[in-house]
Design a protein around this motif. Structure first.
Motif, mmCIF file in Angstrom:
data_model
loop_
_atom_site.group_PDB
_atom_site.id
_atom_site.type_symbol
_atom_site.label_atom_id
_atom_site.label_comp_id
_atom_site.label_asym_id
_atom_site.label_seq_id
_atom_site.Cartn_x
_atom_site.Cartn_y
_atom_site.Cartn_z
ATOM 1 N N HIS A 198 29.010 71.756 34.937
ATOM 2 C CA HIS A 198 30.391 71.401 34.626
ATOM 3 C C HIS A 198 30.429 70.171 33.728
ATOM 4 O O HIS A 198 29.470 69.395 33.695
ATOM 5 N N ILE A 199 31.557 69.993 33.039
ATOM 6 C CA ILE A 199 31.769 68.752 32.303
ATOM 7 C C ILE A 199 32.117 67.672 33.331
ATOM 8 O O ILE A 199 32.845 67.955 34.285
ATOM 9 N N GLN A 200 31.579 66.471 33.130
ATOM 10 C CA GLN A 200 31.905 65.395 34.070
ATOM 11 C C GLN A 200 33.380 65.057 33.981
ATOM 12 O O GLN A 200 33.945 64.964 32.890
ATOM 13 N N THR A 201 33.997 64.873 35.153
ATOM 14 C CA THR A 201 35.410 64.486 35.176
ATOM 15 C C THR A 201 35.521 63.082 35.764
ATOM 16 O O THR A 201 34.588 62.611 36.413
ATOM 17 N N VAL A 202 36.667 62.453 35.550
ATOM 18 C CA VAL A 202 36.862 61.066 35.971
ATOM 19 C C VAL A 202 36.568 60.900 37.457
ATOM 20 O O VAL A 202 35.893 59.979 37.878
ATOM 21 N N THR A 203 37.056 61.855 38.276
ATOM 22 C CA THR A 203 36.867 61.728 39.726
ATOM 23 C C THR A 203 35.708 62.575 40.247
ATOM 24 O O THR A 203 35.435 62.565 41.438
ATOM 25 N N GLY A 204 35.085 63.344 39.353
ATOM 26 C CA GLY A 204 33.999 64.223 39.786
ATOM 27 C C GLY A 204 34.496 65.516 40.400
ATOM 28 O O GLY A 204 33.720 66.317 40.922
ATOM 29 N N ASN A 205 35.811 65.766 40.344
ATOM 30 C CA ASN A 205 36.379 66.972 40.957
ATOM 31 C C ASN A 205 36.435 68.138 39.985
ATOM 32 O O ASN A 205 36.419 67.955 38.768
ATOM 33 N N THR A 206 36.532 69.355 40.545
ATOM 34 C CA THR A 206 36.816 70.538 39.729
ATOM 35 C C THR A 206 37.836 71.380 40.491
ATOM 36 O O THR A 206 38.304 70.980 41.556
ATOM 37 N N GLY A 207 38.194 72.535 39.935
ATOM 38 C CA GLY A 207 39.147 73.416 40.630
ATOM 39 C C GLY A 207 40.486 72.729 40.843
ATOM 40 O O GLY A 207 40.911 71.881 40.052
ATOM 41 N N VAL A 208 41.121 73.078 41.971
ATOM 42 C CA VAL A 208 42.480 72.593 42.217
ATOM 43 C C VAL A 208 42.537 71.061 42.306
ATOM 44 O O VAL A 208 43.515 70.433 41.908
ATOM 45 N N ALA A 209 41.428 70.456 42.777
ATOM 46 C CA ALA A 209 41.401 68.997 42.911
ATOM 47 C C ALA A 209 41.492 68.314 41.542
ATOM 48 O O ALA A 209 42.096 67.247 41.409
ATOM 49 N N LEU A 210 40.916 68.954 40.532
ATOM 50 C CA LEU A 210 40.977 68.391 39.177
ATOM 51 C C LEU A 210 42.417 68.413 38.656
ATOM 52 O O LEU A 210 42.907 67.423 38.084
ATOM 53 N N THR A 211 43.104 69.538 38.866
ATOM 54 C CA THR A 211 44.508 69.627 38.447
ATOM 55 C C THR A 211 45.329 68.573 39.185
ATOM 56 O O THR A 211 46.180 67.902 38.596
ATOM 57 N N SER A 212 45.042 68.425 40.473
ATOM 58 C CA SER A 212 45.766 67.442 41.284
ATOM 59 C C SER A 212 45.544 66.027 40.733
ATOM 60 O O SER A 212 46.487 65.241 40.619
ATOM 61 N N ASP A 213 44.285 65.725 40.354
ATOM 62 C CA ASP A 213 43.981 64.408 39.768
ATOM 63 C C ASP A 213 44.801 64.175 38.503
ATOM 64 O O ASP A 213 45.332 63.090 38.273
ATOM 65 N N ALA A 214 44.864 65.241 37.667
ATOM 66 C CA ALA A 214 45.558 65.115 36.386
ATOM 67 C C ALA A 214 47.041 64.813 36.604
ATOM 68 O O ALA A 214 47.599 63.900 35.991
ATOM 69 N N PHE A 215 47.682 65.570 37.495
ATOM 70 C CA PHE A 215 49.108 65.350 37.762
ATOM 71 C C PHE A 215 49.321 63.998 38.452
ATOM 72 O O PHE A 215 50.263 63.285 38.142
#
Lengths: 144, 501
Positions: free
Chosen positions: B371-388
């Motif tokens: 996966h691409i590294q994300t700010v919080t390390g999350n993917t899936g629904v958690a990533l969308t939640s982080d973004a919002f």
């Protein structure tokens, strides 16, 4: 020339009072009463998959029940009073549908009973009588 | 929640055991569906869906664009006979089908596509959505044309019926065999994407907000509620969900719009990333092909075009013209993928959740390179939640409610699709139907307890297996759809079909 009068009828006490007044008026004028029963329905409501599957059957049942329980007894009552009568059974928004019936049938008046809901309730749920008073294409008699 | 968090390690161990057993038993099925073309890293199933949608688009002369505004007029009821009032309207058929498709695919699926394929995956997702409109048109027209209307007035339809009746009408062999295959895959799809994926992601979002606890607990609670509705006949829960889901969708889209408008200066950059990323290897997993595969894969999972599920949902509408329901259904991939999925993607991109190297501009992959590294390390629904949540801190809580409701309404829809396939195979009867419903509830628990990867792989594989069988049937039956469509359009043009006042 006999007039055609639409009576909005849902079997309630209020609609019965409206019908009685319409009968009393019709006696003198020789009017023809068109008893209209509208089943509240919106094409924009949301249904579950099983409701969608059963909708046609439920509609058929609703129509049969309305015909047998509401319209048939009232026709007998009006005929007994010696007045010409016909019925119509529709689906839709009650006030809008009554207006459409009045226009299509070239009726000269609408009789409707007032349920007597509080101002607050009718503000939330809408009042058929108030809407008709504002938008009906013909004179409306609202019976308290 | 403290109580849940202190549950013994044995409880967590149950999750691991369920996950291990599930991955081991379904792995072979997943590998067949996702095997690549020999010598390439391109899954044949993705090509199958894209080619199908492209063929239907060309064969029907880009009908999804030609009929777009007429479709909206049909949904509004402009062409509905007032005497048919009280029946299932086009609007109702569309929203019922949408409640099965708009859901976690739009929230979690998009995040998965972007965290693997980068922003460019969005471009392919939109393209897949636009092409998928033609697939949906084809299957839903056939669904209405060949539905079964029983003496008591109930209606059943879907690919099983058009495969049997349509093939017979054209004198083609194998209709019954295809129908049986489709029904088997539809049952698996209802257990997978329509159930386990939903329970899994609902649990993921709940733990994201309240802290970790074993997945089987969420699973058991959801299973009991699903049981009450589909077995106990507690229709009120389903009705409430169906009525709340549109509002949740509106809140979700509204919030996404607000975030996008608040960051309006970023919109141009986001679209540049989407378009450029679609054709370049900017450090995403699998490069450009990876973006394409993820985009198409998640779009197909989200809008289910070509899968055949929508044909079951759309079949009950009262219309004298099967083509009208085809037109209405083509709005579904548009709303689901082109509008809602794109908004999720824009929010994730605009809020800067993906980490890129400031010197090279390339995205940074995680250690495993998956996966691409994300700010919080999350993917899936958690990533969308982080973004919002990066824009509105409270949104995580709203999203929990949205995700649980979406998951629940999708489960109810898919339990219905699965049941239709089940009764097609085994016949109707209270005991037979009860067995399916109980099995369905068991899979809710398995889904919530299993790991994300094994669930999403099985969910995809089962749903795509439905598409394999369904698209074969669509190819063979598309001349019938064309005759229907041309007849309808000619009468529309000549004024024989007119708007009602």
């Amino acid at each position: 020339m006999p007039r055609k009068i639409v009576v909005g009828f849902d079997g309630s006490d209020a609609s019965m009072r409206a019908l009685d007044l319409a009968i009393a008026n019709a006696r003198g004028q020789g009017d023809h009463l068109l008893i209209a029963h509208v089943l509240e329905w919106s094409p924009y409501s949301f249904l579950t998959p099983s409701e969608v599957e059963e909708r046609h059957r439920r509609r058929t049942e609703e129509l049969q029940r309305a015909e047998a329980a509401i319209l048939t007894p009232v026709v007998a009552r009006v005929e007994k009073a010696g007045i010409a009568v016909s019925t119509t059974l529709r689906y839709g928004h009650i006030a809008e549908t009554l207006c459409r019936i009045a226009r299509d049938e070239k009726a000269e008046m609408i009789f409707i009973g007032r349920m007597g809901d509080s101002g607050f309730a009718s503000r939330i749920f809408g009042s058929v009588a108030a809407t008709l008073a504002q938008v009906a294409p013909v004179p409306v008699t609202i019976v308290p | 929640m403290t109580l849940l968090a202190t549950l013994p390690a044995r409880a967590q161990g149950l999750d691991t055991a369920i996950d291990g057993f599930f991955a081991a038993t379904t792995g072979w099925f997943v590998s067949i569906i996702f095997s690549n073309f020999p010598g390439t890293s391109f899954p044949w199933i993705v090509a199958w869906l894209v080619v199908g949608a492209t063929v239907f688009t060309i064969y029907f002369g880009f009908i999804q664009f030609r009929a777009f505004f007429h479709s909206i007029a049909l949904v509004r009821g402009d062409y509905s006979d007032p005497n048919d009032a009280g029946e299932v309207s086009h609007f109702q058929a569309l929203t019922t089908a949408l409640s099965g498709t708009v859901g976690l695919g739009n929230i979690a699926g998009v995040a998965v596509a972007i965290s693997i394929g980068g922003p460019g995956a969005t471009f392919w997702m939109i393209l897949a959505g636009l092409l998928g409109m033609a697939s949906k048109f084809t299957e839903c027209t056939l669904g209405v044309k060949y539905r079964n209307e029983y003496a008591d007035g109930t209606v059943s339809g879907g690919p099983m019926y058009y495969m049997v009746k349509g093939f017979k009408e054209r004198g083609l062999p194998g209709g019954k065999l295809l129908a049986v295959l489709f029904a088997i895959f539809c049952i698996l799809g209802s257990f997978g994407g329509g159930n386990m994926f939903q329970a899994n992601q609902a649990h993921a979002q709940i733990t994201n907000v309240v802290g970790a606890y074993p997945g089987w607990i969420t699973g058991v609670i959801m299973a009991v509620i699903v049981f009450l509705v589909i077995v106990g006949g507690l229709k009120s829960i389903a009705s409430v969900t169906e009525k709340v889901v549109p509002f949740m969708a509106a809140i979700y889209v509204g919030t996404a719009l607000i975030i996008i408008v608040m960051n309006y200066t970023m919109i141009g950059t986001a679209f540049t990333q989407i378009f450029v990323g679609a054709f370049t290897n900017d450090g995403v997993v699998g490069g450009m092909i990876g973006a394409l595969i993820q985009g198409f894969r998640r779009a197909a999972f989200s809008n289910e075009a070509g899968v055949g599920s929508a044909a079951i949902a759309h079949s009950a509408v009262r219309t004298k013209e099967p083509t009208t329901e085809g037109f209405v259904s083509l709005l579904e991939p548009f709303i689901d993928t082109v509008v809602i999925c794109t908004m999720t993607a824009l929010v994730i991109i605009i809020t800067g959740q993906l980490i890129s190297d400031p010197t090279t501009g390339l995205f940074v992959l995680n250690e495993a390179g998956t996966h691409i590294q994300t700010v919080t390390g999350n993917t899936g629904v958690a990533l969308t939640s982080d973004a919002f949540s990066s824009a509105f801190g409270w949104f995580g809580y709203v999203l929990v409610l949205a995700v649980v409701l979406f998951a629940f309404s999708t489960m109810i829809s898919w339990s219905y699709y699965g049941l239709k396939a089940w009764t097609f195979l085994f016949g109707e009867g209270q005991t037979k139907e009860l067995i399916f419903k109980i099995l369905f509830c068991v899979f809710v628990v398995i889904g919530a307890a299993s790991g994300f990867d094994s669930v999403i792989d099985f969910s995809d594989a089962a749903i795509f297996a439905m598409a394999v069988v369904n698209i074969i049937a669509l190819y063979l039956l598309m001349p019938i759809v064309k005759t229907e469509m041309n007849g309808y359009l000619a009468r529309l043009k000549s004024g024989q079909i007119r708007k009602y006042d």
